[in-house]
Design an enzyme around this catalytic site. Structure first.
Site, mmCIF file in Angstrom:
data_model
loop_
_atom_site.group_PDB
_atom_site.id
_atom_site.type_symbol
_atom_site.label_atom_id
_atom_site.label_comp_id
_atom_site.label_asym_id
_atom_site.label_seq_id
_atom_site.Cartn_x
_atom_site.Cartn_y
_atom_site.Cartn_z
ATOM 1 N N TYR A 70 40.378 17.334 5.622
ATOM 2 C CA TYR A 70 39.669 18.513 6.136
ATOM 3 C C TYR A 70 40.536 19.766 5.937
ATOM 4 C CZ TYR A 70 37.533 21.710 9.450
ATOM 5 O OH TYR A 70 36.965 22.808 10.022
ATOM 6 N N ARG A 117 44.349 22.173 33.964
ATOM 7 C CA ARG A 117 44.967 21.904 32.649
ATOM 8 C C ARG A 117 45.478 20.469 32.605
ATOM 9 N NH1 ARG A 117 49.963 22.904 32.058
ATOM 10 N NH2 ARG A 117 49.960 24.967 33.004
ATOM 11 N N ASP A 162 40.883 10.268 11.132
ATOM 12 C CA ASP A 162 39.884 11.273 11.525
ATOM 13 C C ASP A 162 38.521 10.615 11.328
ATOM 14 O OD1 ASP A 162 37.958 13.322 11.497
ATOM 15 O OD2 ASP A 162 39.373 14.815 10.767
ATOM 16 N N LYS A 175 30.813 17.978 15.853
ATOM 17 C CA LYS A 175 29.866 17.485 14.851
ATOM 18 C C LYS A 175 28.926 16.456 15.486
ATOM 19 C CE LYS A 175 32.560 20.154 12.472
ATOM 20 N NZ LYS A 175 33.707 19.682 11.701
#
Ligand SMILES: *Cc1c(COP(=O)(O)O)cnc(C)c1O
Length: 392
Positions: A101, A49, A173, A198
């Site tokens: 978004y 982690r 973004d 994407k």
């Protein structure tokens, strides 16, 4: 290796081969924990982690490509975005683009508000509205350009300048452009965020998020938050994103060239009322976009008359998959009114140009002439159906 172009740096970077074995593909370190030789001198890695070598390779790579110093990989674009918002504190205020978004809208509106972080949605293409929305407690200006799905353009340099003058951060973004076409840190932004699901990964086979900055304070705090919240990207998914990145420039360049051809063909069709594409000279943001990005990207939207026309068109079109998401090797057609923006009230949607006739197309790697032929035959059938309905 920063003197090479980005296209070359996608392949030739610090992770070109593994120093231990010479392997030319970054090894997948599928390990949750790491043996420590000596508790007085812990190794670089202790628990995945907090850090994993495969993730480090991806994090270094995205930092380098965005011309930043710190990179972070998350379990999704939303994990990257929501962790970045944890840089704020109770009482802070955010000025955010109104056509952000949907997932970011939901997180800010339904979650952050409960923690005492306030926001104002503005039309970011209008600098005056941005300036007047800034309050004494504003900490962050949040940009998405080109925006989804109407491809509106925000002037990153101008907003970042406004932010600095008001002691605020600018987050961008950059999902639609990727560092191959637009590098917001070079334009004055403090933090860049990506849905790597994407274009960056590009093959519709992984959900991932990335963040990059060259601001030491933001970088260190974000690293702390990534470890605190734990929404890290797994080693195998990091490898998939690294593999996708190698062909990013080639994919997005090819898809963008096809998008230009398709946008042109659609705009010449009588059944298409409007085509939204920042590459068009008549697009209101064309000039700003061409000064901050190296291409217009592979996403465009177009408007048919109404839902009936959309229904006919999508029934007859054969090549693109009909789905949410974008930025893949296959073309993806989506219907914002019923998919990404379904939860938005109709009046609110229409005010933003997201009408019942609007379709969004993410252009893939098919031959563009085949796609154009397919759209023309589907539009032909839509037209025939409409004529039949009106008795024409
Ligand atoms: C898809 C997307 C996101 C969210 O990313 P996930 O990987 O789906 O969590 C954020 N911003 C934009 C612009 C997107 O297209």
């Amino acid at each position: 290796m920063t003197d090479h172009s980005l296209q070359t740096r996608l392949l030739h970077n610090d992770h070109k081969f593994d120093p231990n074995t010479g392997a030319v593909s970054v090894p997948i370190q599928q390990s949750s924990t790491f043996h420590q030789q000596d508790f007085d001198q812990p190794g670089v890695y202790d628990y995945s982690r907090s850090g994993n070598p495969t993730r480090t390779a991806l994090e270094d790579t995205i930092a380098g490509l965005e011309n930043g110093t710190h990179g972070y990989a998350f379990a999704s674009g939303m994990a990257a975005i929501s962790t970045a918002f944890m840089l704020l504190s109770k009482g802070d205020h955010v000025v955010i683009t109104q056509d952000v978004y949907g997932g970011t809208f939901r997180m800010i509106h339904d979650v952050l508000q409960r923690f005492g972080i306030d926001h104002t949605f503005v039309d970011m293409t209008d600098l005056h509205s941005v300036a007047t929305a800034i309050q004494p407690n504003t900490k962050l200006l949040y940009i998405e350009t080109p925006s989804n799905p109407t491809l509106e353009i925000t002037d990153i340099r101008a907003v970042a300048k406004l932010a600095k003058a008001n002691n605020c951060w600018t987050f961008v973004d950059n999902t639609f452009m990727t560092p191959a076409l637009q590098r917001p840190l070079d334009l004055g932004a403090d933090l860049v965020l990506h849905s790597a699901t994407k274009f960056i990964a590009g093959h519709s086979d992984v959900v991932a998020g990335l963040a990059a900055t060259r601001n030491k304070e933001i970088g260190e705090q974000l690293g702390f938050l990534q470890n605190s919240f734990g929404s890290i990207l797994g080693a195998h998914d990091c490898w998939l994103v690294l593999r996708g990145l190698k062909t990013l420039h080639c994919r997005i360049t090819q898809s963008a060239a096809s998008a230009v051809k398709i946008a042109d063909a659609l705009s010449n069709h009588p059944l298409v009322e409007h085509v939204y594409y920042p590459g068009f000279r008549c697009h209101p943001g064309n000039s700003i976009h061409s000064h901050q990005a190296e291409g217009s990207g592979a996403v465009l939207s177009f408007r048919l008359k109404d839902e009936v026309a959309v229904r006919q068109f999508t029934k007859h079109v054969e090549l693109p998959v009909y789905a949410v998401s974008l930025g893949a090797v296959e073309s993806i057609l989506s219907y914002p009114a019923r998919m990404s923006h379904a939860s938005m009230p109709k009046a609110e949607r229409e005010k933003r140009g997201i009408t019942d006739g609007l379709l969004r197309l993410s252009v893939g790697l098919e031959n563009p002439d085949d796609l154009i032929k397919d759209f023309e035959q589907a539009l032909g059938k839509t037209e025939a159906y409409t004529l039949l309905q009106t008795g024409g």
